[in-house]
Design an enzyme around this catalytic site. Sequence first.
Site, short mmCIF file in Angstrom:
data_model
loop_
_atom_site.label_atom_id
_atom_site.label_comp_id
_atom_site.label_asym_id
_atom_site.label_seq_id
_atom_site.Cartn_x
_atom_site.Cartn_y
_atom_site.Cartn_z
N LYS A 81 0.74 -1.30 0.13
CA LYS A 81 0.07 -0.09 0.01
C LYS A 81 0.98 1.25 -0.20
O LYS A 81 0.48 2.48 0.38
CB LYS A 81 -1.06 0.05 1.26
CG LYS A 81 -1.62 -1.30 1.41
CD LYS A 81 -2.26 -2.01 0.48
CE LYS A 81 -3.05 -1.28 -0.54
NZ LYS A 81 -3.48 -2.25 -2.01
N SER A 82 2.00 1.26 -0.50
CA SER A 82 2.97 2.36 -0.38
C SER A 82 3.04 3.15 -1.71
O SER A 82 3.75 3.98 -2.06
CB SER A 82 4.34 2.00 -0.23
OG SER A 82 4.36 1.32 1.10
N ARG B 113 5.81 5.31 2.20
CA ARG B 113 4.75 6.06 2.25
C ARG B 113 4.37 6.46 3.65
O ARG B 113 4.54 5.58 4.61
CB ARG B 113 3.61 5.57 1.65
CG ARG B 113 2.39 6.31 1.52
CD ARG B 113 1.08 5.57 0.74
NE ARG B 113 -0.08 6.41 0.32
CZ ARG B 113 -1.15 6.04 0.01
NH1 ARG B 113 -1.35 4.75 -0.30
NH2 ARG B 113 -2.23 6.88 -0.21
N SER C 163 -5.19 2.68 3.80
CA SER C 163 -5.20 2.15 2.21
C SER C 163 -5.44 0.51 2.82
O SER C 163 -6.24 0.12 1.93
CB SER C 163 -3.96 2.22 1.65
OG SER C 163 -4.00 1.57 0.24
N HIS D 258 7.07 -7.28 -2.00
CA HIS D 258 6.94 -6.63 -0.55
C HIS D 258 7.95 -7.39 0.21
O HIS D 258 7.68 -6.96 1.45
CB HIS D 258 5.71 -6.94 -0.51
CG HIS D 258 4.62 -6.05 -0.97
ND1 HIS D 258 4.59 -4.86 -1.31
CD2 HIS D 258 3.43 -6.52 -1.72
CE1 HIS D 258 3.50 -4.34 -1.97
NE2 HIS D 258 2.92 -5.31 -2.14
S1 PPS Z 1 -0.09 -3.09 -3.18
O1 PPS Z 1 -1.47 -3.85 -3.18
O2 PPS Z 1 0.44 -3.35 -1.70
O3 PPS Z 1 0.81 -3.37 -4.11
O4 PPS Z 1 -0.83 -1.54 -3.41
P1 PPS Z 1 0.08 -0.39 -3.60
O5 PPS Z 1 0.01 -0.26 -5.21
O6 PPS Z 1 1.50 -0.28 -3.10
O7 PPS Z 1 -0.75 0.89 -3.21
C1 PPS Z 1 -1.90 1.38 -3.65
C2 PPS Z 1 -2.15 2.75 -3.16
O8 PPS Z 1 -1.59 3.29 -4.26
C3 PPS Z 1 -2.49 4.43 -4.81
N1 PPS Z 1 -2.28 4.49 -6.30
C4 PPS Z 1 -1.93 5.70 -6.92
N2 PPS Z 1 -1.97 6.93 -6.18
C5 PPS Z 1 -1.61 7.89 -7.09
N3 PPS Z 1 -1.30 7.87 -8.17
C6 PPS Z 1 -1.49 6.81 -9.05
N4 PPS Z 1 -1.35 6.71 -10.24
C7 PPS Z 1 -1.87 5.41 -8.00
N5 PPS Z 1 -1.84 4.33 -8.38
C8 PPS Z 1 -2.26 3.71 -7.32
C9 PPS Z 1 -3.96 3.51 -4.54
O9 PPS Z 1 -5.04 4.30 -4.95
C10 PPS Z 1 -3.68 3.02 -3.18
O10 PPS Z 1 -3.76 4.12 -2.20
P2 PPS Z 1 -5.22 4.63 -1.61
O11 PPS Z 1 -4.82 5.46 -0.46
O12 PPS Z 1 -5.89 3.14 -0.92
O13 PPS Z 1 -6.00 5.35 -2.58
#
Ligand code: PPS
Length: 285
Positions: free
Chosen positions: A44-45, A121, A129, A99
């Site tokens: 979720k970073s 993050r 998240s 991860h």
């Molecule tokens: S995972 O499943 O652990 O791999 O998740 P991860 O990809 O690390 O994190 C998901 C969060 O990243 C946000 N996200 C984005 N934010 C901004 N811009 C873009 N393009 C983007 N793509 C993914 C996603 O919305 C999740 O955060 P939250 O706070 O839940 O919205």
Amino acid sequence: MTDDYLWFEGSPFPVWGSSYEVIKEACAQFVIKDEDIVMVSFPKSGTHWLVEILCLIHSKGDTKWIRSVPIWERVPWLESDDGYNLLNDREGPRLLATHLPFHLFPKSFFTSKAKVIYIMRNPKDILVSGYYFYTMTNISKKPESVEQYFQWFIQGNVPYGSWFEHIRGWMSMRDRENVLLLSYEELQKDPRSTIEKISQFLGKKLNPEELDSVLKNSSFQVMKQNKMSNLEILPEEFSSSHFKITRKGISGDWKNHLTVAQAEAFDKVYQEKMAGFPKELFPWE
Ligand code: PPS
């Protein structure tokens, strides 16, 4: 729905997508090659965001690849069953994501010139998240409330264990030439410069049009519409609730979810566990 985790050497893993044998082999035997590029994060970073940027840098802004191949095939997950097989069969420079906490990461990395990008993050945003992610998917133990997940997170009783240990472990690599430390917050604040920083680290020069395309096509709005990147095409056993990885995509959402008492309790633990690290390393309040 599941009740527990898959435990490997004292660390909890999701029960969906990975088996004990593959995790064991990935950690103990996987050979990282000099030309590999590894994206590392605590869940979720902002991993998928970084992965999308990497893919677009790799294709010099051309969107064909990100629009035709699922994100988990473009950049396989080292510790997942499918990802591990894909990586072992892949020739040439590989992009891979993981991860894994530092102490479980393949030791072959230390004798390679492979490049690692660690994205971090604000842990309070990671917590929020993660709460939504594990509530909406079937890959791991489902929390019943934010308060319950809050307790799990503080105790390290969430997939991949303690955030504090994860970041502390990987931080020990931060001065290495082949390691780049990034944050979700800097990507949000100044995506253009951060993308330039990444391409420079990778030695891949982008012209202004290519950079514009990477910027545009990795934006939250565009990624949310790209079914090859937003995880909506994963099978129902992963999530039956029309899940997309692009939930909200902002910094500071914790303020909408944590009580003042929870935020204070979190800060207290944070200060204890992160003692010794200069505050300037982390761009969050
Ligand atoms: S995972 O499943 O652990 O791999 O998740 P991860 O990809 O690390 O994190 C998901 C969060 O990243 C946000 N996200 C984005 N934010 C901004 N811009 C873009 N393009 C983007 N793509 C993914 C996603 O919305 C999740 O955060 P939250 O706070 O839940 O919205």
